[in-house]
Design a protein around this motif. Sequence first.
Motif, PDB file in Angstrom:
ATOM      1  N   UNK A 123     -13.544   7.399  12.269  1.00  0.00           N
ATOM      2  CA  UNK A 123     -13.983   7.654  11.353  1.00  0.00           C
ATOM      3  C   UNK A 123     -13.424   6.674  10.185  1.00  0.00           C
ATOM      4  N   UNK A 124     -13.842   6.751   8.968  1.00  0.00           N
ATOM      5  CA  UNK A 124     -13.741   5.721   7.845  1.00  0.00           C
ATOM      6  C   UNK A 124     -14.172   4.638   8.029  1.00  0.00           C
ATOM      7  N   UNK A 125     -15.713   4.006   8.333  1.00  0.00           N
ATOM      8  CA  UNK A 125     -16.508   3.139   8.051  1.00  0.00           C
ATOM      9  C   UNK A 125     -17.435   4.138   7.933  1.00  0.00           C
ATOM     10  N   UNK A 126     -18.592   3.658   7.224  1.00  0.00           N
ATOM     11  CA  UNK A 126     -20.024   4.023   6.881  1.00  0.00           C
ATOM     12  C   UNK A 126     -20.661   2.992   6.231  1.00  0.00           C
ATOM     13  N   UNK A 127     -21.942   2.974   7.304  1.00  0.00           N
ATOM     14  CA  UNK A 127     -22.468   1.334   7.726  1.00  0.00           C
ATOM     15  C   UNK A 127     -24.613   2.033   6.734  1.00  0.00           C
ATOM     16  N   UNK A 128     -24.327   0.814   5.139  1.00  0.00           N
ATOM     17  CA  UNK A 128     -25.169   1.123   4.236  1.00  0.00           C
ATOM     18  C   UNK A 128     -26.577   0.060   4.734  1.00  0.00           C
ATOM     19  N   UNK A 129     -27.380   0.590   4.664  1.00  0.00           N
ATOM     20  CA  UNK A 129     -29.060  -0.745   5.558  1.00  0.00           C
ATOM     21  C   UNK A 129     -29.886  -0.773   4.143  1.00  0.00           C
ATOM     22  N   UNK A 130     -29.783  -1.421   3.618  1.00  0.00           N
ATOM     23  CA  UNK A 130     -30.735  -1.508   2.177  1.00  0.00           C
ATOM     24  C   UNK A 130     -31.657  -2.272   1.898  1.00  0.00           C
ATOM     25  N   UNK A 131     -32.606  -2.311   1.005  1.00  0.00           N
ATOM     26  CA  UNK A 131     -33.187  -3.560   0.924  1.00  0.00           C
ATOM     27  C   UNK A 131     -33.089  -4.299  -0.278  1.00  0.00           C
ATOM     28  N   UNK A 132     -32.885  -5.139   0.150  1.00  0.00           N
ATOM     29  CA  UNK A 132     -32.678  -6.204  -1.621  1.00  0.00           C
ATOM     30  C   UNK A 132     -32.780  -6.249  -2.488  1.00  0.00           C
ATOM     31  N   UNK A 133     -34.388  -6.007  -2.351  1.00  0.00           N
ATOM     32  CA  UNK A 133     -34.923  -5.911  -3.804  1.00  0.00           C
ATOM     33  C   UNK A 133     -34.042  -4.928  -4.789  1.00  0.00           C
ATOM     34  N   UNK A 134     -33.411  -3.547  -3.908  1.00  0.00           N
ATOM     35  CA  UNK A 134     -32.921  -2.389  -4.443  1.00  0.00           C
ATOM     36  C   UNK A 134     -31.653  -2.584  -5.387  1.00  0.00           C
ATOM     37  N   UNK A 135     -30.897  -3.544  -5.156  1.00  0.00           N
ATOM     38  CA  UNK A 135     -29.738  -3.573  -4.993  1.00  0.00           C
ATOM     39  C   UNK A 135     -29.807  -4.149  -6.763  1.00  0.00           C
ATOM     40  N   UNK A 136     -28.392  -3.834  -7.159  1.00  0.00           N
ATOM     41  CA  UNK A 136     -28.188  -4.607  -8.261  1.00  0.00           C
ATOM     42  C   UNK A 136     -28.959  -3.412  -9.903  1.00  0.00           C
ATOM     43  N   UNK A 137     -29.405  -2.402  -9.055  1.00  0.00           N
ATOM     44  CA  UNK A 137     -29.737  -1.653 -10.703  1.00  0.00           C
ATOM     45  C   UNK A 137     -28.843  -0.334 -10.973  1.00  0.00           C
ATOM     46  N   UNK A 138     -28.058  -0.642 -10.434  1.00  0.00           N
ATOM     47  CA  UNK A 138     -26.627   0.942 -10.460  1.00  0.00           C
ATOM     48  C   UNK A 138     -25.998   1.170 -12.397  1.00  0.00           C
ATOM     49  N   UNK A 139     -26.494   2.214 -12.380  1.00  0.00           N
ATOM     50  CA  UNK A 139     -26.748   3.168 -13.362  1.00  0.00           C
ATOM     51  C   UNK A 139     -25.114   2.683 -13.811  1.00  0.00           C
ATOM     52  N   UNK A 140     -24.974   2.795 -15.567  1.00  0.00           N
ATOM     53  CA  UNK A 140     -23.878   2.274 -16.232  1.00  0.00           C
ATOM     54  C   UNK A 140     -22.009   2.750 -15.806  1.00  0.00           C
ATOM     55  N   UNK A 141     -22.247   4.109 -15.723  1.00  0.00           N
ATOM     56  CA  UNK A 141     -21.201   4.598 -14.761  1.00  0.00           C
ATOM     57  C   UNK A 141     -21.176   4.739 -13.453  1.00  0.00           C
TER      58      UNK A 141
END
Lengths: 399, 399
Positions: free
Chosen positions: A239-257
Amino acid sequence: MRVCCTIAKEVPPAAAHKAAAAPQFEEQQQQEQEQEYGSRVINFAAGPAILPANVIKKAQSELYNWRGSGMSIMEMSHRGKEFLSVIQQAEADLRDLLKIPENYEVLFLQGGATTQFSAIPLNLCTSDDTADFIVTGSWGDKAFKEAQKYCKGKVVWTGKAEKYSSIPNQSELNVTVGAKYLHICANETIHGVEYKDYPSTGNDTLLVADMSSNFCSKPVDVSKFGLIYAGAQKNIGPAGVTIVIVRKDLIGKAQPSTPIMMDYKIHSENRSLYNTPPCFAIYMCGLVFGDLLSQGGLEAIERKNVEKAELLYDAIDASEGFYKCPVEKNVRSLMNVPFTMATPEMEAQFIKEASAQGMVQLKGHRSVGGIRASIYNAMPRAGVERLVAHMKAFQARHI
Amino acid sequence: MRVCCTIAKEVPPAAAHKAAAAPQFEEQQQQEQEQEYGSRVINFAAGPAILPANVIKKAQSELYNWRGSGMSIMEMSHRGKEFLSVIQQAEADLRDLLKIPENYEVLFLQGGATTQFSAIPLNLCTSDDTADFIVTGSWGDKAFKEAQKYCKGKVVWTGKAEKYSSIPNQSELNVTVGAKYLHICANETIHGVEYKDYPSTGNDTLLVADMSSNFCSKPVDVSKFGLIYAGAQKNIGPAGVTIVIVRKDLIGKAQPSTPIMMDYKIHSENRSLYNTPPCFAIYMCGLVFGDLLSQGGLEAIERKNVEKAELLYDAIDASEGFYKCPVEKNVRSLMNVPFTMATPEMEAQFIKEASAQGMVQLKGHRSVGGIRASIYNAMPRAGVERLVAHMKAFQARHI
């Protein structure tokens, strides 16, 4: 083993090969394990869960002085060449195992799948976007509830009325046109239901999957998903690590908050080293990935997992109702096998007697009761065989 | 050692006692360490950092089979009696060490101090509230920037113009009347400035402190604070767990948009077990807490830390400018000692020669350069003595 081989002669050649080869291998593995690794219980915990004995031995051997560095892996700068070699090899091996395409990022994060329940809508949606959820168990339900804080979450199917014992066909889904993503839990740890095929989504809708409890248990076509995430503590590490595999073009659009530690862009730009990562847990995952590769990769792992699960489900189904698995046969989990008996008292007695024989952590989740045998990658076939032997003996004494 | 004892005879009785007793203890400790724990480097890393050698040995000895359970501590259910005993003992020992009052909650969380940069304003403020920040280094600055997402963050003092080499007096602070909290970083790891006394706040303003890099290095009057937080990987364990000590009446007022994993109420109600915690990291912290208690608690630890730091600062100040510490004398850190030399080339040579003698991770943070010796609790006095000897020999060769 004799029975197994006799039966094997009567089945088609391919299956016979499989059935004959596997026990030999497992028998040898079991003998080696007993010689080398005595004193261990057979651990059916749902997570944190059994890890490969050779991996723990390896970690133990180098815990005090990691590969001649004069330091423990826990004592090193996360920006030093030693730890960088660890995290980079872990990522490379995971990419190799899952054949992760180049246009996907691999992130090593903290906070468990529960943190991703917030991070995913924060990163993939605006507050006006809709996200669809198929709810096949408790984890999918929690993911849905949390997402409602950050987007318009909608349940497009739920198995709650049937106590989460099935997975819907495509035709049963009332998906939202234009939904940003469709969320599934690939394997519900508590209820023991597992997707065998994944739902289709419209062109504009991403498929997002929580794979915490069946991650690296079988090959997955990553390119079908916008994002896959998994807490390590079921199948690939502590326990203590989480893996995220995410398509690169989806990165960079996080909500401001979005909290900075939930912004995939920050972690992507810093190769999971924006702040101090959970170094030891990542190191352990790396050892497990290496072990899976040395066993032949995920195709080989899946074959072993199918065999182990068949042994256990066959024993349940052959018990003439003495043991009952509530899950529809076509979606039974290879990882978490829940079953019940006539009364809670009998279940408690079963668990007590199993424990006396060194088989532990068989109690079902507190929310559903019954018995649950989690048989992750690291569970040897011999462990399942012992459980099946106990089931048969217990039944014989109670009918 | 001889020199040290001779000097001791000439100083007042109390100090003489301190100076005479400590070398004996440290000498013995060093001898034991070399006999028992050979092959280790002297590790001046800023974090992840040196841990007590006996603690790592203990963890190594029981990594494969934790106290006869037949499992690794990494393989156990976090809700089972074994792990519950670990986390409860860790909390009890930490409460004992810091004399934490009953009206404070202790939480074991994930995500590092950086996660708390978001969680603190989300839990303590409405979006209309003001939070004041004293910025004495990079970490305080990061905490301020993140808080602005969730409340009205205001810098009431910054040391940026002087490259973060001091801490303001009370009279220099332009605090906001009615501010919800005043945030300080108790010890700036990169710049080596440490609070010796804490600022006063108005009655309605809470004092909040990031103690990541001096946590458990000395006694602290917890009752002066609304909230204290600390990433473990400097002084009390491996990376991957963050301790939050928060006054109970402050819990339960999180902003509606707070991610569930950042809501202190969730973690408080579930005793840090809402989801799977970082079990191994918590276990390691527990071992460290036990070790600190066995050494006599934080008063004894502080005495050792003061002695180690004095050795090093005295060597710097006695070098006639060959080594320079940029930090004002009255706020020099007991934990992180930055110093510079005439040129970056000379610093590089110093670090290279130190490394050849087994003294590693002395390079200053990439944002400021120079040299930084982190001398956390687990650094033996003998390690500091060797560094001082290297400093003297190096200087003798270069003047």
